[in-house]
Design a protein around this motif. Sequence first.
Motif, short mmCIF file in Angstrom:
data_model
loop_
_atom_site.label_atom_id
_atom_site.label_comp_id
_atom_site.label_asym_id
_atom_site.label_seq_id
_atom_site.Cartn_x
_atom_site.Cartn_y
_atom_site.Cartn_z
N GLU A 39 -13.47 42.07 90.47
CA GLU A 39 -12.92 41.48 91.68
C GLU A 39 -12.01 40.30 91.34
N THR A 52 -7.34 39.66 91.34
CA THR A 52 -6.65 38.66 92.15
C THR A 52 -5.33 38.22 91.54
N THR A 112 -1.72 41.80 106.08
CA THR A 112 -2.98 41.13 105.80
C THR A 112 -3.20 41.15 104.29
N ARG A 126 -5.57 42.47 102.57
CA ARG A 126 -5.98 43.80 102.09
C ARG A 126 -4.81 44.78 102.15
N GLU A 127 -3.99 44.69 103.18
CA GLU A 127 -2.81 45.54 103.27
C GLU A 127 -1.85 45.27 102.12
N VAL A 139 -2.64 44.24 99.05
CA VAL A 139 -3.18 44.86 97.84
C VAL A 139 -3.00 46.37 97.87
N LEU A 140 -3.18 46.97 99.04
CA LEU A 140 -3.02 48.42 99.17
C LEU A 140 -1.57 48.83 98.93
N VAL A 178 -8.81 48.77 95.62
CA VAL A 178 -8.51 47.81 96.69
C VAL A 178 -9.76 47.08 97.16
N TRP A 179 -10.88 47.79 97.26
CA TRP A 179 -12.11 47.15 97.76
C TRP A 179 -13.07 46.79 96.63
N TYR A 224 -6.60 51.76 107.20
CA TYR A 224 -5.59 50.90 106.60
C TYR A 224 -4.28 51.65 106.35
#
Length: 224
Positions: free
Chosen positions: A39, A43, A153, A155-156, A158-159, A180-181, A195
Amino acid sequence: MNRILIVEDEERIASFVEKGLRAGGFTTTVVGDGDAAYEYGLTGGFDLIVLDIGLPGRDGFTVLRELREARVTVPVIVLTARDSVRDTVAGLEGGADDWMTKPFRFEELLARVRLRLRTAARAPEVTMLRSGELTLDLRTRRARAGDRLVDLTAREFVLLELFLRHPGQVLSREQILSHVWGYDFDPGSNIVDVYIRALRKKLGAEQLETVRGMGYRLPAAAPR
């Protein structure tokens, strides 16, 4: 000031390495398991990772492999008690930049850290991802679809970064969840689909293709 992620589950060793690196002028973060290491590694907030192999959760080999699959290029120095030629070769071929065995002299670790940081500093940094009319600025974290600035966002972001690093490649739901998660959802979860729909609304429906029974793909040359 360079930022170093120390991944070590033995508190005594982690503390020893952390104190030494801080005395050498580095900013450090310590985590004690492989899941947290993955994780944190995703980043992009670190200049180098010192990675143990025998970890709770994901082992070091898995962390290294998954970070490299996610196109994380930060230098990794493996620091482990494993000293077999087989393990060393597996680690270096799996994406490690260096391999040190325990017990070790801190002066040698410090020298290798500085060497890897100098080598990485000479490599050109990728700051902009582009495919067709889509662009993603990794520094400002801004996306554009043609002339439109698109708000994403976290998360968006990173996707979309994942797709832009793999244009034309079909990514399965399992791959997307992992990258992503960072952990496995229930197989019945529709979080990826949710997403993907959100990104399509923001970027244009044609930008992300559904490959039935396989996953999703960003066209290698997105139509204008």
